[in-house]
Design a protein around this motif. Structure first.
Motif, mmCIF file in Angstrom:
data_model
loop_
_atom_site.group_PDB
_atom_site.id
_atom_site.type_symbol
_atom_site.label_atom_id
_atom_site.label_comp_id
_atom_site.label_asym_id
_atom_site.label_seq_id
_atom_site.Cartn_x
_atom_site.Cartn_y
_atom_site.Cartn_z
ATOM 1 N N PRO A 129 80.162 14.686 32.876
ATOM 2 C CA PRO A 129 79.252 15.637 33.461
ATOM 3 C C PRO A 129 78.516 15.020 34.799
ATOM 4 O O PRO A 129 78.517 13.685 34.807
ATOM 5 N N PHE A 130 78.282 15.823 35.648
ATOM 6 C CA PHE A 130 77.535 15.227 36.957
ATOM 7 C C PHE A 130 75.975 15.640 36.758
ATOM 8 O O PHE A 130 75.687 16.417 35.976
ATOM 9 N N SER A 131 75.052 15.022 37.641
ATOM 10 C CA SER A 131 73.927 15.214 37.640
ATOM 11 C C SER A 131 73.398 16.580 38.508
ATOM 12 O O SER A 131 74.355 17.128 38.969
ATOM 13 N N ASN A 132 72.091 16.965 38.346
ATOM 14 C CA ASN A 132 71.829 18.073 38.984
ATOM 15 C C ASN A 132 71.525 17.823 40.662
ATOM 16 O O ASN A 132 71.164 18.771 41.077
ATOM 17 N N ARG A 133 71.574 16.729 40.837
ATOM 18 C CA ARG A 133 71.326 16.470 42.325
ATOM 19 C C ARG A 133 72.296 17.177 43.459
ATOM 20 O O ARG A 133 73.679 17.176 42.981
ATOM 21 N N ASP A 134 71.731 18.072 44.358
ATOM 22 C CA ASP A 134 72.384 18.521 45.190
ATOM 23 C C ASP A 134 73.313 17.699 46.202
ATOM 24 O O ASP A 134 72.331 16.607 46.856
ATOM 25 N N ILE A 135 74.326 18.136 46.746
ATOM 26 C CA ILE A 135 74.980 17.320 47.799
ATOM 27 C C ILE A 135 74.354 17.680 49.165
ATOM 28 O O ILE A 135 74.278 19.012 49.342
ATOM 29 N N PRO A 136 73.972 16.683 50.163
ATOM 30 C CA PRO A 136 73.386 17.200 51.183
ATOM 31 C C PRO A 136 74.147 18.170 52.320
ATOM 32 O O PRO A 136 75.623 17.871 52.080
ATOM 33 N N ALA A 267 84.691 12.128 50.495
ATOM 34 C CA ALA A 267 83.545 12.266 49.510
ATOM 35 C C ALA A 267 83.393 11.028 48.802
ATOM 36 O O ALA A 267 82.250 10.707 48.611
ATOM 37 N N THR A 268 84.386 10.545 48.375
ATOM 38 C CA THR A 268 84.329 8.906 47.827
ATOM 39 C C THR A 268 83.498 7.861 48.627
ATOM 40 O O THR A 268 82.678 7.220 48.183
ATOM 41 N N VAL A 269 83.707 8.029 49.910
ATOM 42 C CA VAL A 269 83.013 7.205 50.878
ATOM 43 C C VAL A 269 81.509 7.444 50.960
ATOM 44 O O VAL A 269 80.656 6.605 50.901
ATOM 45 N N HIS A 270 81.270 8.899 50.637
ATOM 46 C CA HIS A 270 79.803 9.059 50.518
ATOM 47 C C HIS A 270 79.265 9.040 49.212
ATOM 48 O O HIS A 270 78.135 9.822 48.960
ATOM 49 N N GLY A 271 79.939 8.394 48.038
ATOM 50 C CA GLY A 271 79.514 8.417 46.864
ATOM 51 C C GLY A 271 79.308 9.566 46.010
ATOM 52 O O GLY A 271 78.983 9.824 44.916
ATOM 53 N N VAL A 272 80.066 10.723 46.496
ATOM 54 C CA VAL A 272 80.310 12.068 45.719
ATOM 55 C C VAL A 272 81.646 11.920 45.040
ATOM 56 O O VAL A 272 82.610 11.492 45.541
ATOM 57 N N ARG A 273 81.564 12.344 43.778
ATOM 58 C CA ARG A 273 82.720 12.577 42.872
ATOM 59 C C ARG A 273 83.201 13.672 42.688
ATOM 60 O O ARG A 273 82.690 14.602 43.149
ATOM 61 N N ALA A 274 84.679 13.836 42.139
ATOM 62 C CA ALA A 274 85.264 15.138 42.281
ATOM 63 C C ALA A 274 86.169 15.090 41.087
ATOM 64 O O ALA A 274 86.798 13.853 40.648
ATOM 65 N N SER A 275 86.586 16.311 40.622
ATOM 66 C CA SER A 275 87.625 16.219 39.771
ATOM 67 C C SER A 275 88.222 18.005 40.099
ATOM 68 O O SER A 275 87.590 18.610 40.614
ATOM 69 N N VAL A 276 89.322 18.182 39.392
ATOM 70 C CA VAL A 276 90.118 19.202 39.912
ATOM 71 C C VAL A 276 90.106 20.289 38.507
ATOM 72 O O VAL A 276 90.262 19.770 37.431
ATOM 73 N N LEU A 277 89.844 21.408 39.012
ATOM 74 C CA LEU A 277 89.571 22.446 37.940
ATOM 75 C C LEU A 277 90.965 23.490 38.177
ATOM 76 O O LEU A 277 90.749 24.668 38.979
ATOM 77 N N HIS A 278 92.190 23.394 37.872
ATOM 78 C CA HIS A 278 93.502 23.886 38.286
ATOM 79 C C HIS A 278 93.788 25.161 37.612
ATOM 80 O O HIS A 278 94.690 25.704 37.797
ATOM 81 N N GLN A 279 93.346 25.213 36.377
ATOM 82 C CA GLN A 279 93.750 26.259 35.385
ATOM 83 C C GLN A 279 94.017 27.561 35.995
ATOM 84 O O GLN A 279 95.130 28.301 35.779
ATOM 85 N N ALA A 280 92.928 27.987 36.678
ATOM 86 C CA ALA A 280 93.096 29.426 37.263
ATOM 87 C C ALA A 280 94.276 29.856 38.452
ATOM 88 O O ALA A 280 94.871 30.783 38.743
ATOM 89 N N GLY A 307 80.183 16.448 42.917
ATOM 90 C CA GLY A 307 78.820 16.087 42.349
ATOM 91 C C GLY A 307 78.654 14.644 42.118
ATOM 92 O O GLY A 307 79.489 13.734 42.842
ATOM 93 N N TYR A 308 77.463 14.344 41.957
ATOM 94 C CA TYR A 308 77.273 13.017 41.804
ATOM 95 C C TYR A 308 77.239 12.528 40.324
ATOM 96 O O TYR A 308 76.793 13.570 39.416
ATOM 97 N N GLY A 309 77.895 11.575 39.723
ATOM 98 C CA GLY A 309 78.088 10.904 38.270
ATOM 99 C C GLY A 309 78.750 9.835 38.572
ATOM 100 O O GLY A 309 78.859 9.083 39.227
ATOM 101 N N PRO A 310 79.618 9.563 37.142
ATOM 102 C CA PRO A 310 80.231 8.258 36.933
ATOM 103 C C PRO A 310 81.189 8.331 37.807
ATOM 104 O O PRO A 310 81.968 9.497 38.152
ATOM 105 N N PRO A 311 81.931 7.010 38.463
ATOM 106 C CA PRO A 311 83.130 6.999 39.181
ATOM 107 C C PRO A 311 84.416 7.741 38.697
ATOM 108 O O PRO A 311 85.464 7.846 39.343
ATOM 109 N N GLY A 312 84.582 7.713 37.392
ATOM 110 C CA GLY A 312 85.705 7.969 36.683
ATOM 111 C C GLY A 312 86.611 6.570 36.425
ATOM 112 O O GLY A 312 86.453 5.672 36.952
#
Ligand SMILES: Cc1cc2nc3c(=O)[nH]c(=O)nc-3n(C[C@H](O)[C@H](O)[C@H](O)COP(=O)(O)O)c2cc1C
Length: 337
Positions: A129-136, A267-280, A307-312
């Protein structure tokens, strides 16, 4: 033009960077071969690592290989070289995904803005899960520009679009869960605890959303066929973004892979994390419905959750010796005089 052929050390650095790219189920469907003059590198598709039931057209395969191509471009800049890329240069050889001419010195050591090279090793899929913090807005704008520079549209979705994509992803995830052949194929990429070079070991799997709002892929099935991590509460309204192209050919998929990786590294340089939702994207009808009708003829190729959260957790990679075909050893230096 630099006269210097790529050394073994430089080839290893390039292959390690290419091999660190994200790929469907961590299948790593690529091989890298230096050109005969060692001034460039070919990127070949390794079809033995395809995921054919989930990805019958090879869309995800090309996306993954495209991501590897982008990492090679970043690594080339690190070596002080410019990468001139030709996608699918030989129509008679569709497994040759790209050829990189690395003979010219880099005019710009940072051709992608910030230095993306260190991010290659720090980028991981973050499935928690990511936090509720908005990405600027500024960072989101930079990500949109990064995708556009690769010829791909990144749409940062507003609430309505997010809810629509979540619904389609849930529909696709349930359909996949009922498809025994796809389930078996996905399970074949699960790996046990312990050393492995590819696939998905238990440590990289994330939890399911306790509130079933964020339909992260269940790699272990529904209900899980193996011990799965306990459920957790995900962010109520994730920040989703789609990558889309105007046409829908293998070259578009390779371009999307490069855009995905460029966006993900930035995104990684800015500390923003990502994951892929590819099912659709994996079912033709849900993929078609992913597009915003008012955007005109767009083909959605990928859904990213940001979002912001653990690095994976770092996932395994095959050793360089397995992905680098060095059939053109360096010329021995001839004594002069
Ligand atoms: C085309 C493509 C589709 C993917 N689909 C999913 C997905 O649906 N769910 C997921 O959790 N990860 C997905 N991934 C992420 C891969 O599982 C991940 O890149 C791979 O396991 C390597 O891990 P890493 O990203 O941490 O290096 C996808 C990656 C690619 C390139």
């Amino acid at each position: 033009m630099t006269a210097l052929a790529l050394t073994d050390t430089q080839l290893d650095l390039l292959a390690a960077a290419g091999g660190a790219a994200p790929s469907l189920h961590n299948s790593q469907p690529w091989r890298f071969c230096p050109t005969a003059d060692r001034h460039g590198l070919q990127v070949r598709i390794d079809s033995s690592r395809a995921v054919p039931i989930t990805d019958p057209d090879g869309r995800a395969l090309h996306l993954s290989v495209g991501a590897a191509v982008f990492n090679l471009r970043v690594a080339a800049a690190q070596l002080g070289r410019t990468a001139t890329v030709r996608l699918l240069p030989d129509p008679a050889d569709p497994q040759l995904a790209a050829e990189l001419d690395l003979s010219a010195p880099a005019e710009d050591r940072r051709p992608f803005g910030p230095d993306l090279y260190p991010a290659i090793a720090h980028r991981h899929s973050s499935r928690r899960p990511f936090s509720n913090r908005d990405i600027p807005e500024q960072i989101l704008g930079d990500l949109v520009d990064a995708a556009r520079a690769e010829g791909v549209d990144l749409a940062v979705l507003e609430e309505y679009g997010v809810r629509r994509v979540l619904e389609l992803t849930t529909e696709a995830e349930l359909r996949t869960a009922a498809d025994l052949a796809r389930q078996a194929e996905t399970r074949s990429w699960l790996r046990p605890e312990g050393p492995t070079a590819d696939g998905m070991p238990p440590a990289v799997l994330g939890p399911q959303d306790h509130d079933a709002r964020v339909p992260v892929r269940s790699f272990t099935g529904h209900p899980p066929t193996r011990p799965a991590p306990p459920t957790e509460r995900f962010e109520p309204l994730p920040q989703l973004a789609t990558l889309a192209t105007r046409t829908d050919h293998p070259a578009d998929w390779l371009r999307t892979g490069q855009a995905m990786e460029r966006v993900w590294l930035l995104a990684t340089v800015h500390g923003v994390r990502a994951s892929v939702l590819h099912q659709a994207v994996e079912w033709p009808d849900t993929r078609w419905r992913l597009r915003e009708p008012e955007d005109g003829p767009a083909h959605v190729q990928l859904v990213l959750r940001l979002g912001y959260g653990p690095p994976g957790t770092p996932s395994p990679r095959r050793p360089v010796g397995e992905i680098l075909d060095d059939t053109h050893p360096a010329e021995p230096h001839l004594p002069t005089g």
